[in-house]
Design a protein around this motif. Structure first.
Motif, short mmCIF file in Angstrom:
data_model
loop_
_atom_site.label_atom_id
_atom_site.label_comp_id
_atom_site.label_asym_id
_atom_site.label_seq_id
_atom_site.Cartn_x
_atom_site.Cartn_y
_atom_site.Cartn_z
N ILE A 11 0.84 -1.19 0.00
CA ILE A 11 0.00 0.00 0.00
C ILE A 11 0.88 1.25 0.00
O ILE A 11 1.80 1.38 0.82
N HIS A 12 0.56 2.16 -0.92
CA HIS A 12 1.27 3.44 -1.03
C HIS A 12 0.31 4.58 -0.71
O HIS A 12 -0.87 4.54 -1.07
N ASP A 13 0.82 5.60 -0.04
CA ASP A 13 0.03 6.78 0.29
C ASP A 13 -0.34 7.48 -1.02
O ASP A 13 0.54 7.89 -1.78
N PRO A 14 -1.63 7.65 -1.33
CA PRO A 14 -1.99 8.27 -2.61
C PRO A 14 -1.68 9.76 -2.69
O PRO A 14 -1.73 10.34 -3.77
N ALA A 15 -1.34 10.38 -1.55
CA ALA A 15 -0.99 11.79 -1.59
C ALA A 15 0.42 12.02 -2.11
O ALA A 15 0.68 12.97 -2.85
N ASP A 16 1.39 11.14 -1.73
CA ASP A 16 2.77 11.37 -2.13
C ASP A 16 3.47 10.13 -2.66
O ASP A 16 4.66 10.17 -3.01
N GLY A 17 2.79 9.01 -2.71
CA GLY A 17 3.37 7.79 -3.25
C GLY A 17 4.27 7.03 -2.30
O GLY A 17 4.81 5.98 -2.68
N SER A 18 4.43 7.50 -1.07
CA SER A 18 5.31 6.81 -0.13
C SER A 18 4.69 5.49 0.32
O SER A 18 3.47 5.32 0.33
N LEU A 19 5.54 4.56 0.69
CA LEU A 19 5.08 3.24 1.11
C LEU A 19 4.45 3.32 2.50
O LEU A 19 5.08 3.76 3.46
N VAL A 20 3.20 2.88 2.61
CA VAL A 20 2.54 2.79 3.90
C VAL A 20 2.93 1.50 4.60
O VAL A 20 3.20 1.48 5.80
N GLY A 21 2.97 0.42 3.83
CA GLY A 21 3.35 -0.87 4.41
C GLY A 21 2.87 -2.01 3.55
O GLY A 21 2.23 -1.82 2.51
N THR A 22 3.19 -3.21 3.97
CA THR A 22 2.76 -4.42 3.28
C THR A 22 2.01 -5.30 4.27
O THR A 22 2.34 -5.36 5.46
N VAL A 23 1.01 -5.98 3.76
CA VAL A 23 0.17 -6.86 4.58
C VAL A 23 0.05 -8.20 3.87
O VAL A 23 -0.29 -8.24 2.68
N PRO A 24 0.35 -9.31 4.54
CA PRO A 24 0.25 -10.61 3.89
C PRO A 24 -1.18 -10.97 3.52
O PRO A 24 -2.11 -10.68 4.27
N ILE A 25 -1.35 -11.59 2.37
CA ILE A 25 -2.65 -12.09 1.94
C ILE A 25 -2.90 -13.43 2.63
O ILE A 25 -2.02 -14.28 2.72
N ALA A 26 -4.11 -13.60 3.12
CA ALA A 26 -4.45 -14.81 3.85
C ALA A 26 -4.28 -16.05 2.98
O ALA A 26 -4.63 -16.05 1.79
N THR A 27 -3.73 -17.08 3.57
CA THR A 27 -3.57 -18.35 2.87
C THR A 27 -4.89 -19.14 2.92
O THR A 27 -5.81 -18.80 3.67
N ALA A 28 -4.96 -20.21 2.16
CA ALA A 28 -6.14 -21.06 2.17
C ALA A 28 -6.39 -21.63 3.57
O ALA A 28 -7.54 -21.72 4.02
N ASP A 29 -5.31 -22.00 4.26
CA ASP A 29 -5.46 -22.53 5.62
C ASP A 29 -6.01 -21.46 6.57
O ASP A 29 -6.83 -21.76 7.44
N GLU A 30 -5.56 -20.22 6.40
CA GLU A 30 -6.04 -19.14 7.27
C GLU A 30 -7.51 -18.84 7.00
O GLU A 30 -8.27 -18.56 7.95
N LEU A 31 -7.91 -18.89 5.75
CA LEU A 31 -9.33 -18.71 5.45
C LEU A 31 -10.16 -19.82 6.07
O LEU A 31 -11.23 -19.58 6.63
N ASP A 32 -9.65 -21.03 5.96
CA ASP A 32 -10.35 -22.17 6.54
C ASP A 32 -10.49 -22.00 8.05
O ASP A 32 -11.57 -22.22 8.62
N ASP A 33 -9.41 -21.58 8.71
CA ASP A 33 -9.46 -21.37 10.16
C ASP A 33 -10.50 -20.32 10.53
O ASP A 33 -11.24 -20.48 11.51
#
Length: 454
Positions: A11-33
């Motif tokens: 995710i980048h800040d749409p005001a200045d393009g700086s990086l806000v951070g990264t967030v892992p996408i849930a795996t199939a096992d995490e969705l199942d849980d």
């Protein structure tokens, strides 16, 4: 820590393009849980007295109010929504939780007049596990509506916030889950593939989605295959009609508010304008001045900006006249100017599909009949606005326009508790208001006769 093998949202800040951070996408096992946990918790939560469920949701609202400043800062950094508007949306979400906390325990069934020696009841019951797929343009308010209505009616929830605001979604989930009973609210992160995986699960009872029409149609097909319920608020292409005899300066102010508020990123934004020829000249002059006076917040990201700009370019190439805006600004971020187009025709993308940006495309018409016909000739059916001093035309408009909401002489507003059903490509079902509680339940009929005595 995110490893190189994990899929992640960046995710980048749409005001200045700086990086806000990264967030892992849930795996199939995490969705199942997440779904299994929600399912295991559903029986106990459904048996919890309605007043206790309401009390728990009221505590969640209080926790949200306490965290509002922090959440508004996260919202601003991820989506570009100004701090004050972000805060307003979060407080609106808390208010929605409070309303459902009050309404939930009051919703009951009814008795039927059958045999006087028997008891006949119609009883609402929770559906089970609700998946809430929520958007980025008003992320907390929309999420709280779906989550609050689902919880007070005895359902458990798996929430997937938009991939464009995952940090906000994660923190919202923590704030609410910390004060709710364990297991009744799960939050998972991901893109459209995660939403599709959740929608296709046979152990999910309701999929409530607010977002694009393309995603909504895919969800409807998936849920039809599982036998679940789809509750959909999809895209809109809301028209604004400016009738003869109205003040063109006032009408231009209404049009600008509807088209440019939140940089056009509102579900019921004004997407296309039909103005009577008698007032078109001063209306266009005033609308252009309104656009030029506005300093807008950025769009949510550059990918979205490319889509908005592409529609503007296609319109100009097809014969539309650009009165102001329509140029990509220099510098970082995802800024886009308030834009006014005229001489627009029905075949242009900017008139046929949802732009979701600060663009006001205008068609000049010769009479109200033509405006009404063009406004109604569309695959969407979310909302429409009519500016008119004619009572007869106002009556015709609200009766004939095939949309869920018709607004006369105001682009925004309405009494508390109003709830509409979108039409056609814009979705189906009540997505807000007291009627949303009915969408989250299913009715059982009970016929009870006394056993014969020996």
């Amino acid at each position: 820590m995110i490893t190189g093998t994990e899929r992640a949202l960046e995710i980048h800040d749409p005001a200045d393009g700086s990086l806000v951070g990264t967030v892992p996408i849930a795996t199939a096992d995490e969705l199942d849980d997440a779904v299994v946990t929600a399912r295991r918790s559903s029986s106990d939560w459904a048996r919890t007295p309605a007043a206790e469920r309401g009390s728990a949701v009221r505590e969640a609202a209080a926790a949200l109010r306490a965290a509002a400043d922090e959440l508004s800062r996260i919202n601003c950094s991820e989506t570009g929504k100004p701090i004050d508007e972000s805060l307003g949306g979060i407080l609106a979400g808390a208010g929605t939780l409070e309303q459902y906390a009050e309404l939930g325990p009051l919703r009951g069934g009814r008795t039927l007049l059958g045999d006087p020696n028997a008891t006949d009841l119609m009883v609402p019951e929770p559906r089970g596990v609700v998946v809430a797929l929520t958007p980025w343009n008003d992320p907390v308010a929309v999420a709280c509506g779906l989550i609050g209505a689902a919880l007070v009616t005895g359902n458990t929830v798996v929430h997937k916030p938009s991939e464009r605001c995952p940090h906000l979604g994660a923190q919202l989930g923590r704030v609410l889950a910390d004060v709710l009973p364990a297991g009744v609210l799960q939050t998972v992160q991901g893109d459209g593939s995660v939403g599709a995986a959740l929608a296709a699960r046979p152990d999910v009872d309701v999929v409530a989605h607010v977002g694009s029409t393309a995603a909504g149609r895919s969800i409807a097909a998936a849920v039809a295959a599982t036998g679940g319920k789809a509750l959909l608020e999809n895209g809109g292409n809301d028209p604004l009609i400016v009738d003869e005899g109205v003040d063109p300066i006032w009408a231009a102010g209404q049009a600008a508010l509807g088209a440019f508020a939140n940089s056009g990123q509102i579900c019921v934004a004004v997407e296309r304008i039909y103005v009577h020829r008698a007032v078109a000249g001063p209306f266009l002059t005033a609308l252009t001045a309104e656009a030029q006076s506005r300093a807008l917040a950025p769009l949510v990201d550059r990918r979205h900006r490319e889509g908005v700009h592409g529609q503007v370019l296609q319109a100009v190439e097809s014969g539309a006249e650009l009165l102001t805006g329509g140029e990509l600004p220099d510098g970082p971020g995802a800024h886009y100017p308030a834009t006014v187009l005229t001489s627009c025709t029905p075949g242009m993308d900017v008139m046929r599909t949802e732009t979701f940006g600060p663009v006001a495309p205008v068609t000049v018409v010769d009479n109200f009949d033509e405006a009404l016909r063009l406004a109604a000739d569309d695959e969407y059916g979310l909302a429409a606005t009519v500016l008119t001093g004619s009572q007869a035309n106002a009556q015709r408009a609200w009766r004939e326009l095939p949309v869920g909401t018709v607004k006369i002489n105001a682009v925004f507003g309405g009494a508390p508790g109003g709830a509409a059903q979108p039409r056609r490509a814009s979705g189906s079902g009540f997505g807000y208001g007291p009627e949303l509680l009915d969408e989250m339940t299913q009715v059982k009929v009970v016929h009870w006769e006394p056993a014969p005595t020996s």
